[in-house]
Motif scaffolding. Structure first.
Motif, PDB file in Angstrom:
ATOM      1  N   PHE A   1     -17.783 -34.532 -40.495  1.00 23.48           N
ATOM      2  CA  PHE A   1     -17.092 -35.809 -40.763  1.00 23.48           C
ATOM      3  C   PHE A   1     -16.268 -35.767 -42.047  1.00 23.48           C
ATOM      4  CE2 PHE A   1     -17.179 -39.923 -43.000  1.00 23.48           C
ATOM      5  CZ  PHE A   1     -16.323 -40.629 -42.172  1.00 23.48           C
ATOM      6  N   PRO A   2     -16.858 -35.450 -43.225  1.00 28.38           N
ATOM      7  CA  PRO A   2     -16.016 -35.372 -44.422  1.00 28.38           C
ATOM      8  C   PRO A   2     -14.981 -34.263 -44.341  1.00 28.38           C
ATOM      9  CG  PRO A   2     -18.236 -34.584 -44.895  1.00 28.38           C
ATOM     10  CD  PRO A   2     -18.274 -35.220 -43.548  1.00 28.38           C
ATOM     11  N   SER A   3     -15.286 -33.211 -43.568  1.00 26.54           N
ATOM     12  CA  SER A   3     -14.299 -32.143 -43.388  1.00 26.54           C
ATOM     13  C   SER A   3     -13.081 -32.658 -42.629  1.00 26.54           C
ATOM     14  CB  SER A   3     -14.931 -30.967 -42.636  1.00 26.54           C
ATOM     15  OG  SER A   3     -13.990 -29.940 -42.431  1.00 26.54           O
TER      16      SER A   3
ATOM     17  N   ARG B   1      -7.349 -34.700 -42.613  1.00 28.57           N
ATOM     18  CA  ARG B   1      -6.331 -35.705 -42.276  1.00 28.57           C
ATOM     19  C   ARG B   1      -5.748 -36.394 -43.506  1.00 28.57           C
ATOM     20  NH1 ARG B   1     -10.038 -35.830 -38.189  1.00 28.57           N
ATOM     21  NH2 ARG B   1      -9.250 -35.965 -36.055  1.00 28.57           N
ATOM     22  N   TYR B   2      -6.576 -36.572 -44.542  1.00 31.89           N
ATOM     23  CA  TYR B   2      -6.132 -37.364 -45.693  1.00 31.89           C
ATOM     24  C   TYR B   2      -6.378 -36.617 -47.007  1.00 31.89           C
ATOM     25  CZ  TYR B   2      -6.703 -40.785 -41.951  1.00 31.89           C
ATOM     26  OH  TYR B   2      -6.643 -41.436 -40.750  1.00 31.89           O
ATOM     27  N   ALA B   3      -5.959 -35.345 -47.043  1.00 33.87           N
ATOM     28  CA  ALA B   3      -6.233 -34.504 -48.212  1.00 33.87           C
ATOM     29  C   ALA B   3      -5.615 -35.054 -49.489  1.00 33.87           C
ATOM     30  CB  ALA B   3      -5.713 -33.086 -47.968  1.00 33.87           C
ATOM     31  N   SER B   4      -4.496 -35.768 -49.369  1.00 27.94           N
ATOM     32  CA  SER B   4      -3.829 -36.301 -50.556  1.00 27.94           C
ATOM     33  C   SER B   4      -4.439 -37.617 -51.028  1.00 27.94           C
ATOM     34  CB  SER B   4      -2.338 -36.511 -50.267  1.00 27.94           C
ATOM     35  OG  SER B   4      -2.160 -37.441 -49.199  1.00 27.94           O
ATOM     36  N   THR B   5      -5.433 -38.121 -50.292  1.00 23.74           N
ATOM     37  CA  THR B   5      -6.082 -39.382 -50.659  1.00 23.74           C
ATOM     38  C   THR B   5      -7.333 -39.105 -51.486  1.00 23.74           C
ATOM     39  OG1 THR B   5      -5.314 -40.336 -48.576  1.00 23.74           O
ATOM     40  CG2 THR B   5      -7.042 -41.516 -49.753  1.00 23.74           C
ATOM     41  N   PRO B   6      -7.418 -39.661 -52.695  1.00 26.43           N
ATOM     42  CA  PRO B   6      -8.575 -39.392 -53.561  1.00 26.43           C
ATOM     43  C   PRO B   6      -9.921 -39.686 -52.913  1.00 26.43           C
ATOM     44  CG  PRO B   6      -6.849 -40.506 -54.804  1.00 26.43           C
ATOM     45  CD  PRO B   6      -6.429 -40.523 -53.366  1.00 26.43           C
ATOM     46  N   VAL B   7      -9.984 -40.743 -52.091  1.00 28.20           N
ATOM     47  CA  VAL B   7     -11.250 -41.112 -51.472  1.00 28.20           C
ATOM     48  C   VAL B   7     -11.748 -40.009 -50.549  1.00 28.20           C
ATOM     49  CG1 VAL B   7     -12.356 -42.727 -49.876  1.00 28.20           C
ATOM     50  CG2 VAL B   7     -10.845 -43.592 -51.658  1.00 28.20           C
ATOM     51  N   ALA B   8     -10.852 -39.384 -49.775  1.00 27.55           N
ATOM     52  CA  ALA B   8     -11.250 -38.317 -48.856  1.00 27.55           C
ATOM     53  C   ALA B   8     -11.871 -37.153 -49.611  1.00 27.55           C
ATOM     54  CB  ALA B   8     -10.049 -37.847 -48.038  1.00 27.55           C
ATOM     55  N   LEU B   9     -11.244 -36.743 -50.707  1.00 31.13           N
ATOM     56  CA  LEU B   9     -11.774 -35.644 -51.507  1.00 31.13           C
ATOM     57  C   LEU B   9     -13.087 -36.040 -52.169  1.00 31.13           C
ATOM     58  CD1 LEU B   9     -11.384 -32.786 -52.609  1.00 31.13           C
ATOM     59  CD2 LEU B   9     -10.040 -33.762 -54.485  1.00 31.13           C
ATOM     60  N   SER B  10     -13.194 -37.285 -52.595  1.00 28.31           N
ATOM     61  CA  SER B  10     -14.424 -37.758 -53.231  1.00 28.31           C
ATOM     62  C   SER B  10     -15.594 -37.750 -52.253  1.00 28.31           C
ATOM     63  CB  SER B  10     -14.224 -39.169 -53.789  1.00 28.31           C
ATOM     64  OG  SER B  10     -13.235 -39.182 -54.797  1.00 28.31           O
ATOM     65  N   VAL B  11     -15.343 -38.211 -51.024  1.00 28.25           N
ATOM     66  CA  VAL B  11     -16.404 -38.213 -50.009  1.00 28.25           C
ATOM     67  C   VAL B  11     -16.837 -36.786 -49.699  1.00 28.25           C
ATOM     68  CG1 VAL B  11     -16.931 -38.736 -47.588  1.00 28.25           C
ATOM     69  CG2 VAL B  11     -15.700 -40.408 -48.991  1.00 28.25           C
ATOM     70  N   TYR B  12     -15.863 -35.887 -49.563  1.00 30.56           N
ATOM     71  CA  TYR B  12     -16.172 -34.482 -49.285  1.00 30.56           C
ATOM     72  C   TYR B  12     -17.012 -33.896 -50.417  1.00 30.56           C
ATOM     73  CZ  TYR B  12     -15.374 -29.670 -47.724  1.00 30.56           C
ATOM     74  OH  TYR B  12     -15.550 -28.379 -47.279  1.00 30.56           O
ATOM     75  N   GLY B  13     -16.617 -34.178 -51.643  1.00 23.26           N
ATOM     76  CA  GLY B  13     -17.366 -33.667 -52.785  1.00 23.26           C
ATOM     77  C   GLY B  13     -18.758 -34.254 -52.870  1.00 23.26           C
TER      78      GLY B  13
END
Length: 221
Positions: free
Chosen positions: A113-115, A120-132
């Motif tokens: 899911f976070p992957s 899809r939204y690599a440039s969005t800070p929230v996507a990277l934060s969730v992945y991290g």
């Protein structure tokens, strides 16, 4: 062993508790790796005639998905390798080890899911934060399992000092890198995902560091 850990909670080799736990773990890791590939899609350009230029543009648009797939596959594979090293010396299991393993597998199974979010939204800070954040929790769970394996009564096999040092270095290194991802997207914007390149540095430095630490431990003895 802790007072609250009685003999009834310990599984000997003969009852195959450890074997079943390892089989379950390998299965979840394998399924998570497979599910990561679901974000790889053949471009749908429509029509019967498609030019090379159109196909190349469509494939270029899929580069983030491919890059995220390779990154996440590497992450899950490194988790599996760490788990494999940790469990090599274990010959008995315990309810505590089983519960902590299930918590780890909960996070591993959720990683697609976070992957997908990052793809899809690599440039969005929230996507990277969730992945991290999800990977910080998974990395901490592996370190918790490392503590369980080192606890009295859970590991009765020979101690692999090199593996123990490497798993500690890589484990805490991953925690730091993934924790940095949480603010990186807000600070660096679209360049935030590049912080994940530090994972390669952590992995490459593990063996030299463990050799250096092992020499220090041997000298101290």
């Amino acid at each position: 062993m802790d007072d609250d850990l009685d003999a009834s909670a310990v599984g000997e080799v003969s009852d195959n508790s450890l074997g079943r736990l390892l089989t379950l773990s390998d299965g979840v890791f394998a399924i998570a790796m497979t599910l990561l590939a679901l974000d790889l899609r053949v471009p749908d350009l429509g029509g019967d005639t498609v030019t090379n230029a159109e196909l190349l543009r469509a494939l270029a648009a899929e580069v983030p998905s491919v890059a995220t797939y390779l990154l996440s596959f590497y992450v899950v594979a490194s988790y599996w390798m760490t788990h494999h090293r940790l469990m090599r010396s274990v010959q008995v299991t315990h309810i505590r080890l089983q519960i902590h393993t299930l918590l780890l597998l909960t996070l591993v199974a959720a990683l697609p899911f976070p992957s997908g979010l990052l793809a899809r939204y690599a440039s969005t800070p929230v996507a990277l934060s969730v992945y991290g954040a999800v990977n910080v929790l998974a990395s901490l769970m592996l370190l918790w399992l490392r503590h369980d394996v080192r606890a009295d009564g859970l590991s009765t096999g020979p101690v692999d000092l090199d593996a123990r040092l490497r798993t500690g270095w890589v484990g805490w290194g991953r925690v730091v890198v993934f924790a940095l991802c949480i603010p990186a997207g807000f600070i660096l914007g679209g360049k935030g995902p590049w912080v994940l390149a530090l994972l390669a540095v952590v992995g490459a430095s593990a063996r030299p560091w463990s050799r250096w630490r092992r020499r220090g431990v041997t000298t101290a003895r």
